[in-house]
Structures are given as structure tokens and as C-alpha cells.
Design a protein around this motif. Structure first.
Motif, PDB file in Angstrom:
ATOM      1  N   HIS A   1       0.852  -1.277  -0.061  1.00  0.00           N
ATOM      2  CA  HIS A   1       0.099   0.059  -0.095  1.00  0.00           C
ATOM      3  C   HIS A   1       0.583   1.227  -0.132  1.00  0.00           C
ATOM      4  CE1 HIS A   1      -3.597   2.199   0.762  1.00  0.00           C
ATOM      5  NE2 HIS A   1      -2.847   3.255   1.760  1.00  0.00           N
TER       6      HIS A   1
ATOM      7  N   ALA B   1       2.397   1.819  -3.475  1.00  0.00           N
ATOM      8  CA  ALA B   1       1.266   2.290  -4.533  1.00  0.00           C
ATOM      9  C   ALA B   1       0.964   3.774  -4.247  1.00  0.00           C
ATOM     10  CB  ALA B   1       0.095   1.479  -4.245  1.00  0.00           C
ATOM     11  N   ASN B   2       1.234   4.307  -3.031  1.00  0.00           N
ATOM     12  CA  ASN B   2       0.868   5.825  -2.670  1.00  0.00           C
ATOM     13  C   ASN B   2       2.258   6.517  -2.868  1.00  0.00           C
ATOM     14  OD1 ASN B   2      -2.282   6.027  -1.860  1.00  0.00           O
ATOM     15  ND2 ASN B   2      -1.479   4.295  -1.177  1.00  0.00           N
ATOM     16  N   ARG B   3       3.237   5.984  -3.032  1.00  0.00           N
ATOM     17  CA  ARG B   3       4.396   6.665  -3.365  1.00  0.00           C
ATOM     18  C   ARG B   3       5.126   6.999  -1.865  1.00  0.00           C
ATOM     19  NH1 ARG B   3       8.109   6.370  -6.673  1.00  0.00           N
ATOM     20  NH2 ARG B   3       8.483   8.648  -6.866  1.00  0.00           N
TER      21      ARG B   3
ATOM     22  N   PHE C   1       1.743  14.091   1.265  1.00  0.00           N
ATOM     23  CA  PHE C   1       2.722  13.176   0.320  1.00  0.00           C
ATOM     24  C   PHE C   1       4.175  13.631   1.273  1.00  0.00           C
ATOM     25  CE2 PHE C   1       6.192  13.246  -2.700  1.00  0.00           C
ATOM     26  CZ  PHE C   1       6.212  11.886  -2.941  1.00  0.00           C
TER      27      PHE C   1
ATOM     28  N   SER D   1      -6.179  13.266   4.859  1.00  0.00           N
ATOM     29  CA  SER D   1      -5.655  12.195   3.902  1.00  0.00           C
ATOM     30  C   SER D   1      -4.684  11.112   4.364  1.00  0.00           C
ATOM     31  CB  SER D   1      -5.349  12.816   2.498  1.00  0.00           C
ATOM     32  OG  SER D   1      -4.263  13.750   2.672  1.00  0.00           O
TER      33      SER D   1
ATOM     34  N   ALA E   1      -5.459   7.389   4.588  1.00  0.00           N
ATOM     35  CA  ALA E   1      -5.693   6.802   3.430  1.00  0.00           C
ATOM     36  C   ALA E   1      -4.178   6.658   2.762  1.00  0.00           C
ATOM     37  CB  ALA E   1      -6.673   7.449   2.409  1.00  0.00           C
ATOM     38  N   LEU E   2      -3.569   7.460   2.763  1.00  0.00           N
ATOM     39  CA  LEU E   2      -1.901   7.580   2.246  1.00  0.00           C
ATOM     40  C   LEU E   2      -1.178   6.255   3.097  1.00  0.00           C
ATOM     41  CD1 LEU E   2      -0.530  11.150   1.720  1.00  0.00           C
ATOM     42  CD2 LEU E   2      -1.113   9.320   0.141  1.00  0.00           C
TER      43      LEU E   2
ATOM     44  N   GLY F   1      -2.753   3.781   4.608  1.00  0.00           N
ATOM     45  CA  GLY F   1      -3.455   2.474   4.621  1.00  0.00           C
ATOM     46  C   GLY F   1      -3.936   2.260   6.061  1.00  0.00           C
TER      47      GLY F   1
END
Length: 251
Positions: A38, A41-43, A89, A117, A120-121, A123
């Protein structure tokens, strides 16, 4: 050091007891493992050293830690010039980079109340309500989620539309001060909304020692960057500017 400046036996014992008490609270936090697939996938590249981009965040981490130790700082805010620059991020990658240094206790808060966020980033499901914690209803060791030995997450998945009022309440300041005293973190990272789109950032600045400003490559206009720097410059310490969404990431 003269004898007068040596800590007494009782003072030394007090320091040890305080450290032990903080560790006990860290141990009481609910611990989770983050899913590596995960994160990839989200860098979120800093949990492992597989992606060479992690080196950019490690350099940022080291520069920040040096500056913070020199000045006795512990709290930093991360904000974008405008929405979509990637402050969350950067916050997540920076926190996980620091977390690889197990001797450095780090706390990451998602203060983006209208668009949370980080959960979600990363997981993380059912992260709890940050607004309840800041209102003083929950103890830090009951709310915060621990990843590994030295990273605590203060996440949120519930929108709060009166975020500016919540952020500027004295209770928020008191709760964060209590957290600092009880958990003794070396670095606290606050992921905030963009500086030009919300007054949350300016309202929260009294709670931090400095700010990282995230610029969106190919997105942020020069005049927007200048306005953001001016808005922050006379109210807090601008610790650095991070270019995101470009061929390179640097501070």
C-alpha cells in the motif's frame, strides 16, 4: 563542568523517571504494521530503501534534525502553497524517514480537517477522531497509533468544517503542550492545509517552531510562492522550501 553544575543524585533520578514514564506511555499505544504494498502504491518511499527517491527525504530529514537540535525546536508544520502541492505526501515520507532512526521519537498529525488524507495514504483504517483528542476527551496514549518503536500517528478520517475555530482554541494548545510533556517527542510534524487557501495555517502557527513550504512543480506560480513566503515570513521561521511533482525533489 564545575561541581556546582553537576546534576544531583535526586535530579538525575528524576530525569530517568521522566524518561521511563514517557516510554511507558509509548508502549501503551496501540501498535500497527503498515502494509508495504500500500505504501509503495501511494509513493511513500521512505518506509524502505528500495526507491532511490528516499535519499532526498533522508537529506531533508537530516538537515531538519540538525537545525532543530541547534535551536531547541521540536514542532514543524508542513503546508503547500495551494491545494494539490503534495504537503501530505511530503509529511508522510518525512515522518517515515525519521522513524527509521529508532532513537528519534516522532509524532505525525493530520491537521487537514476539511480534507484529511494521511490515514488513506498510509493505509490506516478507523484512525479515530483528532477533534476529540484536541478537545481533551482522549488521552494521547489512547488516541495515538504507534508504528514501530518511535513513530506515533495522530490521524483522522472525519471532516471538521469549523477547523479554524478548533485549531485556535486554547484547549488545542494545552493538549499539544501536554502531549509534548508526556511523550517527549524529538520531532512533531503537523500536516496542514495550504497557506493560500485556508486561514488554518496562520491560526496554528503559534503552536509550531517553523514551517516547511511545499511547492508544486508545474503547478505553483512564482507570484503564489512569493505570497506564501510573505504570509509565513513575518510570523514564523521558514525552515525550507520543498519542490514536489518535478523530476527531482529537494529542500
Amino acid at each position: 563542568m564545575t561541581k556546582d553544575h553537576l546534576p544531583s543524585a535526586s535530579n538525575a533520578k528524576l530525569l530517568i523517571d521522566l524518561g521511563d514514564e514517557a516510554q511507558l506511555l509509548w508502549n501503551e499505544m496501540h501498535e500497527i504494521d503498515l502494509d508495504e504494498a500500500h505504501l509503495r502504491a501511494n509513493r511513500i518511499v521512505t518506509a524502505q530503501k528500495n526507491d532511490p527517491v528516499h535519499k532526498r527525504f533522508d537529506m531533508l530529514r537530516t538537515r531538519l534534525l540538525i537545525a532543530m537540535r541547534e535551536h531547541g525546536w521540536t514542532r514543524i508544520a508542513v503546508t503547500g502553497v495551494t491545494e494539490g502541492c503534495g504537503a501530505s505526501f511530503v509529511s508522510a515520507n518525512l515522518a517515515l524517514s525519521v522513524a527509521r532512526m529508532e532513537s528519534v521519537r516522532t509524532v505525525l498529525f493530520d491537521m487537514h480537517f476539511t480534507k484529511p488524507s494521511l490515514a488513506a495514504l498510509l493505509g490506516v483504517k478507523n484512525p479515530g477522531r483528532l477533534s476529540d483528542y484536541l478537545a481533551g476527551h482522549i488521552a494521547p496514549e489512547e488516541y495515538l497509533i504507534r508504528v514501530g518503536q518511535s513513530l506515533a500517528l495522530g490521524l483522522n478520517d472525519t471532516k471538521v468544517y469549523h477547523s479554524s475555530e478548533l485549531i485556535q482554541q486554547m484547549m488545542t494548545t494545552d493538549v499539544l503542550s501536554e502531549m509534548q510533556d508526556l511523550l517527549c517527542p524529538d520531532m512533531v510534524i503537523f500536516d496542514l492545509p495550504s497557506v493560500l487557501d485556508s486561514d488554518d495555517v496562520l491560526g496554528f502557527l503559534p503552536n509550531v517552531d517553523g514551517v516547511l513550504l511545499v511547492v508544486g512543480g508545474g503547478q505553483s506560480l512564482p507570484e503564489e510562492v512569493q505570497r506564501a513566503e510573505q504570509a509565513l515570513g513575518d510570523k514564523t521561521q521558514l525552515l525550507g522550501v520543498v519542490l514536489n511533482k518535478a523530476e527531482s525533489l529537494f529542500s
